[in-house]
Write a protein that holds these residues in place. Sequence first.
Motif, short mmCIF file in Angstrom:
data_model
loop_
_atom_site.label_atom_id
_atom_site.label_comp_id
_atom_site.label_asym_id
_atom_site.label_seq_id
_atom_site.Cartn_x
_atom_site.Cartn_y
_atom_site.Cartn_z
N ALA A 127 8.74 10.85 -4.31
CA ALA A 127 8.74 10.80 -2.85
C ALA A 127 7.31 10.84 -2.31
O ALA A 127 6.98 10.13 -1.34
CB ALA A 127 9.56 11.95 -2.28
N LEU A 128 6.47 11.66 -2.92
CA LEU A 128 5.08 11.75 -2.45
C LEU A 128 4.32 10.47 -2.77
O LEU A 128 3.55 9.97 -1.92
CB LEU A 128 4.38 12.95 -3.10
CG LEU A 128 2.92 13.15 -2.68
CD1 LEU A 128 2.79 13.28 -1.16
CD2 LEU A 128 2.34 14.39 -3.37
N VAL A 129 4.51 9.92 -3.96
CA VAL A 129 3.85 8.66 -4.29
C VAL A 129 4.30 7.56 -3.33
O VAL A 129 3.49 6.77 -2.83
CB VAL A 129 4.14 8.25 -5.76
CG1 VAL A 129 3.65 6.83 -6.04
CG2 VAL A 129 3.47 9.24 -6.72
N SER A 130 5.59 7.52 -3.03
CA SER A 130 6.11 6.52 -2.10
C SER A 130 5.50 6.70 -0.71
O SER A 130 5.17 5.71 -0.04
CB SER A 130 7.64 6.63 -2.01
OG SER A 130 8.24 6.34 -3.25
N LYS A 131 5.33 7.94 -0.30
CA LYS A 131 4.69 8.21 1.00
C LYS A 131 3.26 7.68 1.03
O LYS A 131 2.84 7.06 2.02
CB LYS A 131 4.70 9.71 1.27
CG LYS A 131 4.02 10.11 2.58
CD LYS A 131 4.02 11.62 2.76
CE LYS A 131 3.27 12.02 4.03
NZ LYS A 131 3.25 13.50 4.20
N GLN A 132 2.53 7.90 -0.06
CA GLN A 132 1.15 7.42 -0.11
C GLN A 132 1.10 5.89 -0.19
O GLN A 132 0.19 5.27 0.39
CB GLN A 132 0.42 8.05 -1.30
CG GLN A 132 0.33 9.56 -1.25
CD GLN A 132 -0.35 10.09 0.00
OE1 GLN A 132 -1.11 9.37 0.66
NE2 GLN A 132 -0.09 11.33 0.35
N LEU A 133 2.05 5.28 -0.87
CA LEU A 133 2.10 3.81 -0.90
C LEU A 133 2.42 3.27 0.49
O LEU A 133 1.88 2.22 0.89
CB LEU A 133 3.15 3.34 -1.90
CG LEU A 133 2.81 3.53 -3.38
CD1 LEU A 133 4.01 3.16 -4.25
CD2 LEU A 133 1.59 2.70 -3.78
N SER A 134 3.27 3.96 1.23
CA SER A 134 3.57 3.55 2.61
C SER A 134 2.32 3.62 3.48
O SER A 134 2.04 2.71 4.27
CB SER A 134 4.67 4.43 3.18
OG SER A 134 4.95 4.09 4.52
N SER A 135 1.55 4.70 3.32
CA SER A 135 0.30 4.83 4.08
C SER A 135 -0.68 3.73 3.71
O SER A 135 -1.37 3.17 4.58
CB SER A 135 -0.33 6.20 3.82
OG SER A 135 0.51 7.24 4.30
N LEU A 136 -0.74 3.42 2.42
CA LEU A 136 -1.61 2.32 1.99
C LEU A 136 -1.15 1.02 2.61
O LEU A 136 -1.98 0.19 3.03
CB LEU A 136 -1.59 2.21 0.46
CG LEU A 136 -2.31 1.01 -0.14
CD1 LEU A 136 -3.79 1.01 0.23
CD2 LEU A 136 -2.14 0.97 -1.66
N GLY A 137 0.16 0.81 2.70
CA GLY A 137 0.67 -0.40 3.33
C GLY A 137 0.21 -0.54 4.76
O GLY A 137 -0.12 -1.66 5.20
N LEU A 138 0.15 0.56 5.49
CA LEU A 138 -0.34 0.50 6.86
C LEU A 138 -1.81 0.13 6.91
O LEU A 138 -2.24 -0.65 7.77
CB LEU A 138 -0.11 1.86 7.56
CG LEU A 138 1.34 2.25 7.80
CD1 LEU A 138 1.43 3.66 8.37
CD2 LEU A 138 2.01 1.25 8.74
N LEU A 139 -2.60 0.68 5.98
CA LEU A 139 -4.01 0.29 5.89
C LEU A 139 -4.15 -1.20 5.59
O LEU A 139 -4.96 -1.90 6.21
CB LEU A 139 -4.72 1.10 4.81
CG LEU A 139 -5.27 2.48 5.15
CD1 LEU A 139 -5.90 3.10 3.92
CD2 LEU A 139 -6.28 2.40 6.28
N LEU A 140 -3.35 -1.67 4.64
CA LEU A 140 -3.44 -3.09 4.26
C LEU A 140 -3.03 -4.01 5.40
O LEU A 140 -3.54 -5.13 5.51
CB LEU A 140 -2.55 -3.34 3.04
CG LEU A 140 -3.04 -2.76 1.71
CD1 LEU A 140 -1.94 -2.82 0.66
CD2 LEU A 140 -4.29 -3.51 1.23
N SER A 141 -2.11 -3.56 6.25
CA SER A 141 -1.66 -4.41 7.37
C SER A 141 -2.77 -4.64 8.38
O SER A 141 -2.67 -5.55 9.21
CB SER A 141 -0.44 -3.78 8.04
OG SER A 141 -0.80 -2.61 8.76
N GLN A 142 -3.82 -3.79 8.33
CA GLN A 142 -4.95 -3.94 9.24
C GLN A 142 -6.25 -4.18 8.48
O GLN A 142 -7.34 -3.89 8.97
CB GLN A 142 -5.08 -2.68 10.11
CG GLN A 142 -3.82 -2.33 10.88
CD GLN A 142 -3.91 -0.99 11.57
OE1 GLN A 142 -4.94 -0.62 12.14
NE2 GLN A 142 -2.84 -0.22 11.51
#
Length: 215
Positions: A127-142
């Motif tokens: 769950a924590l790794v998934s949360k960090q991947l989600s945050s990375l996804g937001l960075l990548l979107s910008q």
Amino acid sequence: MLTIYSVPVAAYCAKIRIMLDHKSIPFEQLPPPGGYGSDEYRAIVPSGNLPAMIHDGFMLSDSEAIAEYLEDAFPSIPMMPDTPKLRAKAREFSRSHDTRLEPAVRAMYPYVDFKTRDPDAVRNGGALVSKQLSSLGLLLSQNPLDTGTLWSCDCGFAVTFAWIKAFESAIDLPVTWPDIVVDYDMRLQSFRVVREELAAYQPAMDAYLEKAKPR
């Protein structure tokens, strides 16, 4: 001559090798004398950290410090953008790896051994790794960086993604990958130096994950 102290399974050492190869910097690689953390090694590298670098008598440890030194000392193939704002963005990506995603993945190492694995801890870790991947996804979107270039901030992600996928198989780590992160992983593997490093690194990963199998 540039020397890197490393051990086969160290992820941050793989990160630096990607950068060295991409910049076409000749180097030799040595194990830490006396073993990782030994007094003999600390006599050379006081922190005892891996990787560490010696270049013409100059010693430096910490992968991010080494990466920035390599960029400054060998600028002919740049791996950082050329404006202050874009360089800051590259550092933001790099710090997000080193302080968020990679530590979440590293926290799974104690649960690799099948005999001492804690399924609840693995679920929570996923769950924590998934949360960090989600945050990375937001960075990548910008992401304002040129996606056709391999940047120094990309190198750590390439190795950590390989570990996440290995843990998914070896310890049933439950991970949710945002599509934009999957695309990023595929883009990193489009670079020859990334593919070659991951192929060379795979045996060390496989050896480490042997203990994940039921015995």
